[in-house]
Write an enzyme that holds these catalytic residues in place. Structure first.
Site, short mmCIF file in Angstrom:
data_model
loop_
_atom_site.label_atom_id
_atom_site.label_comp_id
_atom_site.label_asym_id
_atom_site.label_seq_id
_atom_site.Cartn_x
_atom_site.Cartn_y
_atom_site.Cartn_z
N HIS A 129 0.86 -1.19 0.00
CA HIS A 129 0.00 0.00 0.00
C HIS A 129 0.90 1.24 0.00
CE1 HIS A 129 -3.47 2.47 0.61
NE2 HIS A 129 -3.80 2.16 1.84
N ASP B 184 2.86 5.47 -6.58
CA ASP B 184 4.10 5.30 -5.80
C ASP B 184 5.34 5.12 -6.66
OD1 ASP B 184 1.95 3.52 -3.70
OD2 ASP B 184 3.01 5.35 -3.13
N HIS C 129 -2.32 -2.24 -9.58
CA HIS C 129 -3.30 -1.57 -8.72
C HIS C 129 -4.56 -2.41 -8.67
CE1 HIS C 129 -5.83 1.61 -7.01
NE2 HIS C 129 -4.71 2.18 -6.66
C1 SDX Z 1 -1.45 2.21 -3.35
O1 SDX Z 1 -6.17 0.91 -3.38
C2 SDX Z 1 -5.68 2.11 -3.51
O2 SDX Z 1 -6.34 3.03 -3.95
C3 SDX Z 1 -4.24 2.25 -3.07
C4 SDX Z 1 -3.55 3.55 -3.46
C5 SDX Z 1 -4.14 4.73 -2.72
O3 SDX Z 1 -4.02 5.85 -3.20
O4 SDX Z 1 -4.59 4.52 -1.55
O5 SDX Z 1 -3.66 3.77 -4.85
C6 SDX Z 1 -2.07 3.52 -3.10
O6 SDX Z 1 -1.41 1.39 -2.46
C7 SDX Z 1 -0.95 1.89 -4.74
C8 SDX Z 1 -0.38 0.44 -4.84
C9 SDX Z 1 1.05 0.47 -4.28
N1 SDX Z 1 1.57 -0.91 -4.20
C10 SDX Z 1 2.58 -1.33 -5.00
O7 SDX Z 1 3.06 -0.67 -5.93
C11 SDX Z 1 3.10 -2.72 -4.65
C12 SDX Z 1 3.23 -3.55 -5.94
N2 SDX Z 1 1.86 -3.83 -6.44
C13 SDX Z 1 1.29 -5.13 -6.09
O8 SDX Z 1 1.53 -5.49 -4.75
C14 SDX Z 1 -0.17 -5.20 -6.55
O9 SDX Z 1 -0.24 -4.68 -7.81
C15 SDX Z 1 -1.26 -4.60 -5.69
C16 SDX Z 1 -1.23 -5.09 -4.29
C17 SDX Z 1 -1.17 -3.10 -5.72
C18 SDX Z 1 -2.57 -5.03 -6.31
O10 SDX Z 1 -2.61 -6.43 -6.17
P1 SDX Z 1 -3.67 -7.27 -6.95
O11 SDX Z 1 -4.96 -6.54 -7.02
O12 SDX Z 1 -3.65 -8.66 -6.42
O13 SDX Z 1 -3.07 -7.29 -8.40
P2 SDX Z 1 -3.79 -7.94 -9.62
O14 SDX Z 1 -4.96 -8.79 -9.22
O15 SDX Z 1 -4.02 -6.81 -10.57
O16 SDX Z 1 -2.64 -8.92 -10.19
C19 SDX Z 1 -2.82 -9.42 -11.50
C20 SDX Z 1 -1.58 -10.20 -11.83
C21 SDX Z 1 -1.24 -11.29 -10.83
O17 SDX Z 1 -0.50 -12.25 -11.56
P3 SDX Z 1 -1.25 -13.68 -11.96
O18 SDX Z 1 -1.46 -14.40 -10.66
O19 SDX Z 1 -2.55 -13.30 -12.67
O20 SDX Z 1 -0.25 -14.38 -12.87
O21 SDX Z 1 -0.45 -9.32 -11.83
C22 SDX Z 1 0.49 -9.76 -10.85
C23 SDX Z 1 -0.26 -10.62 -9.88
O22 SDX Z 1 0.63 -11.56 -9.29
N3 SDX Z 1 1.00 -8.54 -10.24
C24 SDX Z 1 2.27 -8.19 -10.24
C25 SDX Z 1 2.32 -6.94 -9.59
N4 SDX Z 1 1.08 -6.58 -9.23
C26 SDX Z 1 0.26 -7.58 -9.64
N5 SDX Z 1 3.38 -8.81 -10.71
C27 SDX Z 1 4.54 -8.15 -10.53
N6 SDX Z 1 4.67 -6.94 -9.93
C28 SDX Z 1 3.59 -6.31 -9.44
N7 SDX Z 1 3.71 -5.14 -8.84
#
Ligand code: SDX
Length: 398
Positions: free
Chosen positions: A237, A332, A276
């Site tokens: 997050h 971020d 996201h």
């Molecule tokens: C913020 O919610 C908000 O509004 C939050 C925020 C706010 O203003 O409050 O916008 C602020 O928290 C932004 C997010 C910051 N976090 C990061 O940058 C950390 C890296 N991101 C990941 O941890 C992830 O993208 C999340 C947690 C943000 C979202 O997770 P999800 O919803 O589980 O991601 P998804 O379902 O879209 O994933 C789809 C695929 C998956 O792969 P498969 O299982 O389908 O093969 O994409 C992969 C995920 O494993 N994936 C990533 C990835 N994020 C998702 N792979 C590599 N790197 C990543 N960052």
């Protein structure tokens, strides 16, 4: 027998609240605060004006903004009692742990804020509510700066009420400042105003959902905010802005990027600052942060890590693995390189996310208090556990 425990994606998309504060369209990459597009606010507004809009629902007129600013700035210090908590922290304490602790400690100094003491109707009186809003918004930057200077072993820069909200924060954070008529570079102040506006509010993200849960049980606003800060701390997050810089520094040079990308594809690493829960397009805030970075670098010099970040983005946006998963830079991804260029330590980056997001958290608390339903937030689960079975005496267990 045991029902197979499976993760049911459906529950992740339940509607958990009805709100009028901000609107996101994840596919189109749209973010609006009270209907106003984020790009217009970033260009034309100030953080305190945006905080007023987000919390009270309308842009303030000149008199309202003047009064709001004055009330917030008169609180631009904090309760002396917090000094003992700050002095107890080790110098290597993480500032997010300090901020969460100090916000919870504030609740002990203001029992009149606590429904458990004075009854649930205290917040019906908007004057009572607003008193805590001014104090929290006003004192948070001073508390953050005090944590920073404690960790450096430096005396505090007492707040300068004649400066603007963001100016005063930069003044209190500046480790070199000596004279009280110091003013940060106006373009640096403007850049931080923009970053504060972009981080102010974002619908029902993890930490905002947390504060809705906590304040719904009628915990006081200070303790509830401590919980929201804790939720934001996590690297998935708000902690992502710190994790991005650590990732860029670990990669170290452009020629190491292909190996890093392979590690991500092999699921050994995450590309921090990408992806996201809602945006399946470019985060509209990331576009503005990236542009702001270039403006800041033109004043303080380019932060070398930006080169690695831009090359990472270029490669990821043209790579099937990321395209297929709709992974784009989020707010971020570029914010950390700006904070680094401004000389802010990496572990403080999420504090700079916390300060503006306090406005959004307060807005959701305020909205929840006026919600005619206003029930305790108690989501249900999808039960995938055992069906009914009997207790097994110890001598019959395997
Ligand atoms: C913020 O919610 C908000 O509004 C939050 C925020 C706010 O203003 O409050 O916008 C602020 O928290 C932004 C997010 C910051 N976090 C990061 O940058 C950390 C890296 N991101 C990941 O941890 C992830 O993208 C999340 C947690 C943000 C979202 O997770 P999800 O919803 O589980 O991601 P998804 O379902 O879209 O994933 C789809 C695929 C998956 O792969 P498969 O299982 O389908 O093969 O994409 C992969 C995920 O494993 N994936 C990533 C990835 N994020 C998702 N792979 C590599 N790197 C990543 N960052």
């Amino acid at each position: 027998g045991e029902v197979t425990r499976s993760y049911d994606p459906a529950y992740m998309n339940t509607v958990a609240c009805i709100s009028k504060i901000s609107y996101i369209d994840g596919d189109k990459g749209i973010l609006e605060y009270r209907g106003i597009p984020i790009a217009q606010l970033a260009e034309k507004s100030s953080f305190l004006e945006t905080a007023f809009l987000v919390i009270f629902g309308e842009l303030p007129n000149p008199k309202q903004l003047k009064t709001f600013t004055k009330k917030v700035m008169t609180h631009s210090s904090y309760h002396d009692g917090l000094e003992k908590f700050i002095s107890a922290f080790r110098h290597d304490s993480h500032p997010m742990g300090m901020m969460s602790t100090l916000m919870a400690a504030m609740s002990t100094f203001y029992p009149e804020a606590n429904p458990a003491y004075v009854g649930a109707n205290i917040y019906k009186d908007k004057k009572e509510r607003n008193k805590h809003i001014y104090r929290i918004l006003g004192s948070a930057p001073a508390i953050a700066a005090a944590c920073y200077r404690h960790k450096l072993g430096l005396p505090l820069n007492k707040p300068n009420e004649n400066l603007g909200y963001v100016e005063n924060f930069l003044f209190m954070m500046d480790k070199h400042v000596t004279d009280t008529d110091y003013k940060p570079h106006p373009s640096i102040t403007k850049a931080l105003e923009i970053l504060f506006i972009l981080h102010a509010e974002h619908e029902l993200n993890c930490s905002t959902a947390a504060i809705r849960h906590m304040s719904s049980s009628q915990s006081d606003i200070y303790t509830s905010l401590a919980g929201a800060i804790t939720a934001l701390y996590g690297p998935r997050h708000g902690g992502a802005n710190e994790a991005v810089l650590r990732m860029l520094e670990q990669i170290g040079s452009k020629d190491k990027i292909p190996q890093f990308i392979q590690d991500v594809k092999d699921r050994k690493k995450l590309l921090m600052g990408f992806g996201h829960r809602v945006y399946k397009n470019y985060d509209p805030r990331a576009v503005i942060v990236k542009r702001t970075a270039e403006e800041v670098f033109s004043i303080v010099g380019k932060e070398p890590m930006i080169e690695i970040a831009m090359e990472l983005e270029r490669i990821a946006l043209s790579d099937e693995y990321f395209i297929k998963r709709k992974l784009y830079p989020n707010v971020d991804f570029y914010s950390g390189v700006i904070y680094k260029a401004l000389g802010i330590p990496t572990e403080f980056f999420t504090v700079l996310f916390t300060l503006p997001r306090i406005a959004g958290w307060l807005a959701h608390w305020y909205e929840f208090l006026d919600d005619p339903v206003n029930n305790i937030v108690r989501p249900r689960q999808i039960y995938k556990g055992y069906t009914k079975r009997d207790y097994v005496p110890m001598d019959q267990r395997k």
